[in-house]
Scaffold this motif. Structure first.
Motif, mmCIF file in Angstrom:
data_model
loop_
_atom_site.group_PDB
_atom_site.id
_atom_site.type_symbol
_atom_site.label_atom_id
_atom_site.label_comp_id
_atom_site.label_asym_id
_atom_site.label_seq_id
_atom_site.Cartn_x
_atom_site.Cartn_y
_atom_site.Cartn_z
ATOM 1 N N ASN A 154 47.185 44.353 43.750
ATOM 2 C CA ASN A 154 46.903 43.432 42.651
ATOM 3 C C ASN A 154 45.860 42.399 43.071
ATOM 4 O O ASN A 154 45.910 41.854 44.173
ATOM 5 N N THR A 157 43.508 37.937 39.608
ATOM 6 C CA THR A 157 43.646 37.944 38.146
ATOM 7 C C THR A 157 44.933 38.626 37.725
ATOM 8 O O THR A 157 45.639 38.167 36.815
ATOM 9 N N ASP A 158 45.263 39.747 38.393
ATOM 10 C CA ASP A 158 46.503 40.458 38.076
ATOM 11 C C ASP A 158 47.723 39.592 38.348
ATOM 12 O O ASP A 158 48.695 39.585 37.578
ATOM 13 N N LEU A 160 47.833 36.262 38.332
ATOM 14 C CA LEU A 160 47.884 35.197 37.334
ATOM 15 C C LEU A 160 48.375 35.723 35.992
ATOM 16 O O LEU A 160 49.209 35.097 35.321
ATOM 17 N N TRP A 161 47.869 36.896 35.604
ATOM 18 C CA TRP A 161 48.280 37.489 34.332
ATOM 19 C C TRP A 161 49.768 37.880 34.377
ATOM 20 O O TRP A 161 50.511 37.688 33.419
ATOM 21 N N MET A 164 51.884 34.804 33.987
ATOM 22 C CA MET A 164 51.912 34.347 32.589
ATOM 23 C C MET A 164 52.845 35.219 31.740
ATOM 24 O O MET A 164 53.576 34.718 30.883
ATOM 25 N N LYS A 165 52.813 36.519 31.981
ATOM 26 C CA LYS A 165 53.674 37.439 31.225
ATOM 27 C C LYS A 165 55.113 37.412 31.708
ATOM 28 O O LYS A 165 56.025 37.805 30.984
ATOM 29 N N ARG A 168 55.423 41.189 37.112
ATOM 30 C CA ARG A 168 54.373 41.571 38.054
ATOM 31 C C ARG A 168 54.719 42.905 38.695
ATOM 32 O O ARG A 168 55.838 43.102 39.167
#
Length: 336
Positions: A154, A157-158, A160-161, A164-165, A168
């Motif tokens: 990862n 960006t992965d 962080l995304w 947020m979701k 992971r």
């Protein structure tokens, strides 16, 4: 008493009774399977097996033991081609960490699962018992041939995304399982004689399984959850009994109240008839504090004579107009 006063107990009774019956069904089914399995004979795969099955009408419940061998071509392992088997399962799982109530927890989910089988038999003493329709087997003890985990690469960006979701991805696991040829297995099912060949088939009375365990261990595994299921079934039954008692108790109180109410209505009717026969020219001390009619009833337990029978019946809330004591009974008053 309105229906809404019973709704909680009715729901509790329905849930408890349904849960108790469901658990009892599981207990009974598990006990029946275990009892059938206990009396199921363990037979040897030899030249006398055909005669034995034939003597039992061409079919019989049995446990047979032998070496796994493919009838035609076997299945080769993808990761280890030198390993061959008759039942192959390939599972791909995705490992992840998910946020649950603010806490990050490990989890995994199956992305894909592939199952492949070929006809096979259990061999012993040069004689084989054909396993009919391997796809219907309730349980098979498979050997793990390969188990590979690929960590996810990862990027920032992965990460962080995923943060947020709340999910992971940490990696992907590929597991390859097989029923390897040459494994000694115990087959449980119904032996059926067809064209001088013996087949092991599915039956509803005992589990249709292929296992490396012995018969005793299989029975113990089936019986293990029965005491817990029986306990929770009895616990749910007690809950249903408590809800039934609460409903019956409320109905009984309502029934007693209705009887008491009807008795009071008869008393008030008699008092009303006497009042109508009295002279309308009443002193103020005998006038109802509400409608000025004749005071002809006694309110209990406060013992006030302050209202007529009509007003006593209409009091809401049901309390004495003088002292505000809750009225339990109403008795007639006789003037001489």
């Amino acid at each position: 008493m309105p229906w809404k006063d019973y709704i909680t107990d009715v729901i509790g009774l329905s849930v408890s009774a349904g849960l108790s019956y469901t658990l009892y069904t599981f207990v009974r089914a598990g006990k029946e399977v275990a009892d059938h399995l206990k009396i199921t004979p363990e037979v040897t795969i030899d030249t006398d097996l055909i005669s034995l099955v034939s003597e039992n009408g061409g079919s019989m419940l049995a446990c047979v033991q032998g070496m796994v061998q493919a009838t035609d071509g076997s299945i080769k392992s993808l990761a280890r081609p030198e390993v061959t088997g008759v039942l192959w399962r390939h599972t791909i799982r995705e490992h992840l960490v998910a946020q649950v109530m603010g806490i990050w927890m490990n989890d995994k989910r199956t992305i894909d699962s592939t199952l492949n089988t070929v006809p096979f038999m259990l061999m012993q003493n040069g004689i084989g018992v054909q396993i009919a329709d391997p796809g219907k087997l309730d349980g098979v003890d498979l050997s793990v041939v390969s188990d590979k985990f690929d960590a996810a690469s990862n990027s920032l960006t992965d990460h962080l995304w995923g943060w947020m979701k709340g999910v992971r991805i940490t990696g992907t696991q590929q597991t390859e399982e097989m029923l390897v040829e040459g494994t000694r297995m115990l087959g449980i099912g119904k032996l059926v004689l067809r064209s001088k060949s013996i087949y092991l088939e599915y039956t509803k009375n005992i589990p249709y399984i292929m296992t490396t365990r012995d018969k005793k261990t299989v029975i113990e595994d089936i019986e293990a959850p029965i005491p817990f299921l029986r306990f929770f079934s009895l616990l749910a039954a007690v809950g249903a009994a408590v809800c039934t008692y609460r409903i019956a108790k409320r109905w009984y109180k309502k029934w007693r109240k209705d009887i008491k109410r009807r008795a009071e209505e008869r008393v008030l009717e008699e008092a009303r008839a006497r009042r109508e026969a009295q002279n309308n020219d009443l002193p103020e001390s005998l006038m109802c504090v509400i409608c000025c009619d004749l005071r002809d009833v006694l309110l209990m337990p406060c013992k006030h004579v302050c209202v007529c029978s009509d007003c006593a019946l209409k009091l809401s809330p049901r309390v004495c107009p003088v002292c505000r004591t809750e009225i339990e009974t109403i008795q007639p008053v006789f003037y001489s």
